[in-house]
Design a protein around this motif. Structure first.
Motif, mmCIF file in Angstrom:
data_model
loop_
_atom_site.group_PDB
_atom_site.id
_atom_site.type_symbol
_atom_site.label_atom_id
_atom_site.label_comp_id
_atom_site.label_asym_id
_atom_site.label_seq_id
_atom_site.Cartn_x
_atom_site.Cartn_y
_atom_site.Cartn_z
ATOM 1 N N ALA A 19 10.077 -31.910 11.760
ATOM 2 C CA ALA A 19 10.556 -32.130 13.127
ATOM 3 C C ALA A 19 11.628 -31.114 13.498
ATOM 4 O O ALA A 19 11.674 -30.636 14.638
ATOM 5 C CB ALA A 19 11.083 -33.549 13.268
ATOM 6 N N SER B 58 12.379 -38.409 12.860
ATOM 7 C CA SER B 58 11.274 -37.495 13.152
ATOM 8 C C SER B 58 10.352 -38.078 14.222
ATOM 9 O O SER B 58 9.833 -37.345 15.078
ATOM 10 C CB SER B 58 10.474 -37.187 11.878
ATOM 11 O OG SER B 58 9.918 -38.357 11.310
ATOM 12 N N GLU C 105 9.339 -36.285 17.734
ATOM 13 C CA GLU C 105 7.922 -36.047 18.048
ATOM 14 C C GLU C 105 7.485 -36.730 19.340
ATOM 15 O O GLU C 105 6.734 -36.148 20.142
ATOM 16 C CB GLU C 105 7.056 -36.523 16.882
ATOM 17 C CG GLU C 105 7.226 -35.701 15.610
ATOM 18 C CD GLU C 105 6.694 -36.414 14.378
ATOM 19 O OE1 GLU C 105 6.134 -37.525 14.524
ATOM 20 O OE2 GLU C 105 6.851 -35.870 13.269
#
Length: 304
Positions: free
Chosen positions: A44, A272, A276
């Motif tokens: 990420a 993460s 995302e």
């Protein structure tokens, strides 16, 4: 959530549709409970770089406790230590630094002593401890890879202090002192828990909200185009400033109510997942001209 929490969440401005900078907490957020960085988190971080979105860290940790992760994360960005009281440039030189008034330091130390919370003082790269056998000294030493300076007393050490930390395994006592010391030092210091067992006392303007403003200014970005991620009371000041505020899944209801979205916990790749699903769909590279707003991204509303 309580009626008050729901009201707080309902009063939030809509989340930003364009993001140019990410400011993140570390413990409980970027890091796992074991203080590790996962492969998903690294992916990420790389995705942010590829999208032209800088990532800056702001933590209650001393500078060395932040810098120790720079190599693994591949970061070369400015950051805020001691709850944002000291802002460092990318080359790790000091950009700005705040200190508590000595009178406020002494008042806080007196309160912590009366209520049996261990006190630590932070000044520059120094970590001063008067009880080396305190329950959290050794875990903190390992976590930040920094040895404390043991002193017989804090007398004569009340100037230039960037942060006081009170610690106790009595979580209720820490919460009570957040309120009591907060009232005692109102107008003189910022007082907030950085975990259930740590209470941080920093200069009045040394909070993560002001740190976020400094970092946004460094990049020439309006705070409304900044996304922030955190999990504790001391992260709320940056929630109030950022255009997109994301709380970790394990955050209390009171903290989550002041964020636009809640991601998964730090035991379940929450950081993460937030990048995302909530940040990257809104990403606008600093090198690009403003583009049309992207479509709304998936995520769990904080009030859900």
């Amino acid at each position: 959530m309580t009626v008050t929490d729901n009201a707080l969440h309902a009063a939030l401005a809509p989340p930003a549709s364009r993001i140019k900078l990410v400011v993140s907490d570390m413990d409980g957020t970027l890091l796992t409970p074991e203080k590790q960085v996962t492969h998903h988190t690294l992916a990420a971080v790389q995705a942010l770089k590829d999208a032209g979105i800088p990532l800056c860290l702001v933590s209650s940790r001393p500078p060395g406790g932040i810098e120790m992760y720079f190599d693994v994360l591949g970061l070369h960005t400015p950051y805020g230590a001691l709850n944002g009281g000291t802002i460092f440039n990318a080359d790790r030189t000091v950009r700005s630094q705040l200190a508590l008034d000595p009178g406020a330091v002494q008042d806080a130390l007196d309160m912590l002593k009366v209520h049996n919370l261990d006190a630590w003082l932070f000044r520059g790269h120094e970590w001063l401890v008067d009880n080396p056998t305190g329950a959290y000294v050794e875990p903190e030493r390992k976590a930040v890879r920094m040895d404390p300076q043991i002193v017989s007393s804090f007398a004569g050490s009340t100037t230039g202090i960037g942060k006081i930390t009170g610690s106790s395994a009595d979580y209720d006592a820490v919460a009570r002192q957040e309120a009591e010391i907060g009232m005692l030092l109102e107008g003189r210091a910022s007082v907030a828990r950085s975990s259930q067992w740590f209470l941080d006392i920093t200069p009045l303007d040394a909070n993560k909200g002001n740190a976020l403003r400094h970092l946004a200014e460094f990049y020439g970005v309006d705070p409304s185009e900044v996304a922030c991620i955190g999990d504790m009371d001391n992260d709320v000041p940056m929630f109030k400033v950022a255009g997109l505020a994301i709380a970790m899944g394990q955050a209390s209801e009171g903290v989550a109510a002041q964020a636009h979205f809640v991601t998964a916990a730090n035991t379940d790749e929450g950081w993460s997942k937030a990048i995302e699903t909530l940040v990257l769909p809104r990403a606008v590279s600093l090198n690009d001209h403003p583009a049309s707003a992207p479509a709304a991204s998936p995520g769990t509303p904080a009030g859900a």
